[in-house]
Design an enzyme around this catalytic site. Structure first.
Site, PDB file in Angstrom:
ATOM      1  N   ASP A  33       0.887  -1.147   0.002  1.00  0.00           N
ATOM      2  CA  ASP A  33      -0.152   0.036  -0.032  1.00  0.00           C
ATOM      3  C   ASP A  33       0.920   1.192  -0.049  1.00  0.00           C
ATOM      4  OD1 ASP A  33      -1.598   2.314   0.853  1.00  0.00           O
ATOM      5  OD2 ASP A  33      -3.017   0.691   1.531  1.00  0.00           O
ATOM      6  N   HIS A  49     -11.355  -6.223 -12.892  1.00  0.00           N
ATOM      7  CA  HIS A  49     -11.971  -5.030 -12.084  1.00  0.00           C
ATOM      8  C   HIS A  49     -13.327  -5.598 -11.556  1.00  0.00           C
ATOM      9  CE1 HIS A  49     -12.661  -0.954 -11.269  1.00  0.00           C
ATOM     10  NE2 HIS A  49     -14.000  -1.145 -11.517  1.00  0.00           N
ATOM     11  N   HIS A 103     -10.488  -4.707  -3.160  1.00  0.00           N
ATOM     12  CA  HIS A 103      -9.213  -4.884  -2.358  1.00  0.00           C
ATOM     13  C   HIS A 103      -9.127  -5.285  -1.058  1.00  0.00           C
ATOM     14  CE1 HIS A 103      -9.922  -0.629  -1.864  1.00  0.00           C
ATOM     15  NE2 HIS A 103      -8.898  -0.588  -1.022  1.00  0.00           N
ATOM     16  N   HIS A 105      -7.173  -5.430   2.496  1.00  0.00           N
ATOM     17  CA  HIS A 105      -6.028  -4.818   3.149  1.00  0.00           C
ATOM     18  C   HIS A 105      -5.480  -6.017   4.060  1.00  0.00           C
ATOM     19  CE1 HIS A 105      -6.863  -0.558   2.315  1.00  0.00           C
ATOM     20  NE2 HIS A 105      -7.967  -1.025   2.226  1.00  0.00           N
TER      21      HIS A 105
END
Length: 145
Positions: A33, A49, A103, A105
């Site tokens: 990140d 996507h 996404h 994390h």
């Protein structure tokens, strides 16, 4: 792969934008990140996507979480400061999603690192929990749209 013009994560996946990649396969890419919570903060994204959970098929989602699991274990074994790991998903603007390409994390945690999620953690009455469970069960019984 389905790419979205103007999406920074699509550009990273396509190799058109810089990234410090830690994992790549036919389905997912994991990279550092740019604005980490802590050093070692990794994002795991699908190559195709998908804006959020509703746009992601279950097989790809399972693969993303599997890669996230492996990244979390690697963080624990790494030389980075890591006393714990958070796995975090922000799905939608109200959930603090800022880049609208799904996404996950995965980031190391340590005492005093300053990361906080504030909420009203008050206990809910059983009657309300039962009503909410019913609403979720109803939604689970409907086919995905």
């Amino acid at each position: 792969m389905d790419q979205h013009p103007g999406c920074v994560f699509c550009a990273i996946v396509a190799g058109e934008a810089e990234a410090s990649v830690v994992h790549a396969d036919d389905t997912a890419v994991a990279f550092m990140d740019l604005n980490p919570v802590n050093p070692g903060h990794v994002l795991v994204v699908p190559r195709a996507h998908a804006q959020g959970l509703a746009d992601l098929d279950e097989d790809t989602s399972a693969h993303i979480w599997r890669v996230g699991h492996r990244v979390g274990r690697a963080l624990r074994r790494s030389d980075l400061r890591c006393e714990g790991v958070n796995v975090f998903l922000a799905d939608g603007e109200a959930a603090f999603q800022e880049v609208f390409h799904f996404h996950l994390h995965v980031f190391p945690r340590f005492r005093g690192d300053g990361f906080r999620i504030g909420a009203d953690w008050a206990e809910r009455p059983r009657e309300l929990l039962d009503e909410e469970a019913y609403a979720v069960r109803q939604a689970l019984s409907r086919p995905p749209s």
